[in-house]
Design a protein around this motif. Structure first.
Motif, short mmCIF file in Angstrom:
data_model
loop_
_atom_site.label_atom_id
_atom_site.label_comp_id
_atom_site.label_asym_id
_atom_site.label_seq_id
_atom_site.Cartn_x
_atom_site.Cartn_y
_atom_site.Cartn_z
N GLY A 1 68.20 -4.82 55.31
CA GLY A 1 67.66 -5.10 56.63
C GLY A 1 66.20 -5.49 56.52
O GLY A 1 65.62 -5.47 55.43
N LYS A 2 65.59 -5.82 57.66
CA LYS A 2 64.19 -6.25 57.66
C LYS A 2 63.23 -5.08 57.67
O LYS A 2 62.03 -5.27 57.43
CB LYS A 2 63.93 -7.16 58.85
N GLY A 3 63.73 -3.88 57.95
CA GLY A 3 62.89 -2.70 57.91
C GLY A 3 62.40 -2.26 59.28
O GLY A 3 62.27 -3.06 60.20
N THR A 4 62.13 -0.98 59.37
CA THR A 4 61.55 -0.40 60.58
C THR A 4 60.45 0.56 60.17
O THR A 4 60.62 1.34 59.23
CB THR A 4 62.63 0.30 61.44
N LEU A 5 59.31 0.48 60.85
CA LEU A 5 58.14 1.24 60.45
C LEU A 5 58.19 2.65 61.04
O LEU A 5 58.40 2.83 62.25
CB LEU A 5 56.87 0.54 60.91
N VAL A 6 57.98 3.62 60.18
CA VAL A 6 57.84 5.02 60.59
C VAL A 6 56.42 5.46 60.24
O VAL A 6 56.02 5.37 59.08
CB VAL A 6 58.88 5.92 59.90
N THR A 7 55.71 5.94 61.23
CA THR A 7 54.35 6.43 61.01
C THR A 7 54.28 7.88 61.47
O THR A 7 54.60 8.19 62.61
CB THR A 7 53.33 5.59 61.79
N VAL A 8 53.84 8.74 60.55
CA VAL A 8 53.72 10.17 60.86
C VAL A 8 52.24 10.52 60.86
O VAL A 8 51.56 10.39 59.84
CB VAL A 8 54.47 11.04 59.84
N SER A 9 51.75 10.94 62.00
CA SER A 9 50.33 11.28 62.11
C SER A 9 50.11 12.74 61.73
O SER A 9 50.96 13.61 61.95
CB SER A 9 49.85 11.04 63.54
N SER A 10 48.93 12.99 61.17
CA SER A 10 48.61 14.36 60.74
C SER A 10 47.95 15.16 61.84
O SER A 10 47.62 14.64 62.89
CB SER A 10 47.70 14.30 59.51
#
Length: 115
Positions: free
Chosen positions: A106-115
Protein backbone atom coordinates in the motif's frame (compact mmCIF):
# COMPACT_ATOMS: atom_id res chain seq x y z
CA UNK A 1 -2.75 -7.05 -9.54
CA UNK A 2 -3.59 -6.39 -5.94
CA UNK A 3 -4.63 -2.96 -4.73
CA UNK A 4 -4.19 -2.05 -1.08
CA UNK A 5 -5.66 0.96 0.68
CA UNK A 6 -4.66 1.75 4.26
CA UNK A 7 -6.58 3.90 6.70
CA UNK A 8 -6.63 4.74 10.38
CA UNK A 9 -3.36 6.57 10.89
CA UNK A 10 -3.13 9.84 12.75
CA UNK A 11 -1.78 11.65 15.78
CA UNK A 12 -2.11 10.03 19.19
CA UNK A 13 -0.61 10.66 22.61
CA UNK A 14 1.88 8.37 24.33
CA UNK A 15 -0.09 5.46 25.78
CA UNK A 16 -2.97 5.85 23.37
CA UNK A 17 -4.42 3.47 20.80
CA UNK A 18 -5.05 3.39 17.07
CA UNK A 19 -6.50 0.82 14.71
CA UNK A 20 -5.15 0.58 11.18
CA UNK A 21 -7.11 -1.04 8.39
CA UNK A 22 -6.02 -2.21 4.96
CA UNK A 23 -8.53 -3.21 2.32
CA UNK A 24 -7.31 -5.46 -0.48
CA UNK A 25 -8.97 -5.63 -3.89
CA UNK A 26 -8.23 -7.02 -7.31
CA UNK A 27 -6.64 -10.46 -7.60
CA UNK A 28 -6.92 -11.34 -3.94
CA UNK A 29 -7.49 -15.07 -4.27
CA UNK A 30 -4.64 -17.25 -3.07
CA UNK A 31 -3.16 -14.62 -0.78
CA UNK A 32 -0.57 -16.39 1.35
CA UNK A 33 -0.01 -13.73 3.98
CA UNK A 34 -0.92 -10.19 4.92
CA UNK A 35 1.03 -7.89 7.14
CA UNK A 36 2.14 -4.51 8.35
CA UNK A 37 5.55 -2.93 8.05
CA UNK A 38 6.72 0.49 9.14
CA UNK A 39 9.40 2.99 8.25
CA UNK A 40 10.51 5.70 10.63
CA UNK A 41 12.38 8.77 9.38
CA UNK A 42 15.96 7.88 8.53
CA UNK A 43 15.43 4.18 9.15
CA UNK A 44 14.83 1.12 7.03
CA UNK A 45 11.42 -0.41 6.62
CA UNK A 46 10.83 -3.09 9.24
CA UNK A 47 8.32 -5.83 9.87
CA UNK A 48 5.64 -5.09 12.45
CA UNK A 49 3.31 -8.08 12.20
CA UNK A 50 2.15 -10.68 9.72
CA UNK A 51 -0.73 -13.14 9.52
CA UNK A 52 -0.91 -16.11 7.19
CA UNK A 53 -3.97 -17.43 5.39
CA UNK A 54 -4.05 -20.14 8.05
CA UNK A 55 -4.16 -17.58 10.85
CA UNK A 56 -0.60 -17.88 12.14
CA UNK A 57 0.78 -14.59 13.39
CA UNK A 58 4.25 -13.16 13.81
CA UNK A 59 5.23 -9.97 15.60
CA UNK A 60 8.32 -7.85 15.95
CA UNK A 61 9.66 -8.07 19.50
CA UNK A 62 9.17 -4.33 19.92
CA UNK A 63 5.39 -4.59 19.49
CA UNK A 64 4.58 -7.93 21.09
CA UNK A 65 1.86 -7.68 23.74
CA UNK A 66 0.91 -4.20 22.48
CA UNK A 67 -0.17 -4.75 18.86
CA UNK A 68 -2.62 -7.30 17.46
CA UNK A 69 -2.99 -8.24 13.79
CA UNK A 70 -6.21 -9.75 12.48
CA UNK A 71 -8.29 -10.15 9.33
CA UNK A 72 -11.98 -10.12 8.55
CA UNK A 73 -13.84 -13.32 7.63
CA UNK A 74 -13.44 -12.66 3.93
CA UNK A 75 -9.69 -12.23 4.47
CA UNK A 76 -9.65 -9.19 2.25
CA UNK A 77 -9.03 -6.71 5.03
CA UNK A 78 -6.23 -6.77 7.56
CA UNK A 79 -6.23 -4.79 10.78
CA UNK A 80 -3.58 -3.69 13.22
CA UNK A 81 -4.78 -2.79 16.68
CA UNK A 82 -2.09 -0.74 18.35
CA UNK A 83 -2.26 -0.16 22.10
CA UNK A 84 0.10 1.48 24.57
CA UNK A 85 1.67 3.47 21.77
CA UNK A 86 5.11 4.97 22.30
CA UNK A 87 6.86 7.84 20.52
CA UNK A 88 9.21 5.28 18.94
CA UNK A 89 6.20 3.77 17.16
CA UNK A 90 6.03 6.92 15.04
CA UNK A 91 6.40 5.88 11.41
CA UNK A 92 4.67 5.41 8.11
CA UNK A 93 2.86 2.08 8.30
CA UNK A 94 2.60 0.04 5.12
CA UNK A 95 0.21 -2.78 4.37
CA UNK A 96 1.71 -5.81 2.62
CA UNK A 97 0.19 -8.78 0.85
CA UNK A 98 2.19 -11.73 -0.39
CA UNK A 99 0.66 -13.75 -3.20
CA UNK A 100 2.51 -16.37 -5.25
CA UNK A 101 5.78 -15.09 -3.85
CA UNK A 102 5.13 -11.52 -4.97
CA UNK A 103 4.82 -8.72 -2.44
CA UNK A 104 2.27 -5.96 -2.94
CA UNK A 105 2.39 -2.73 -0.97
CA UNK A 106 0.00 0.00 0.00
CA UNK A 107 0.98 3.67 -0.10
CA UNK A 108 1.25 3.88 3.68
CA UNK A 109 -0.45 5.72 6.49
CA UNK A 110 1.35 7.98 8.95
CA UNK A 111 1.19 7.27 12.67
CA UNK A 112 2.57 9.95 14.96
CA UNK A 113 2.84 9.36 18.70
CA UNK A 114 3.47 12.46 20.78
CA UNK A 115 5.38 12.31 24.04
Amino acid sequence: QVQLVESGGGLVQHGGSLRLSCAASGRIFSINAMGWYRQAPGKQRELVATITSGGSTNYADSVKDRFTISTNNAKDTVYLQMNSLKPEDTAVYYCNVERYGINHWGKGTLVTVSS
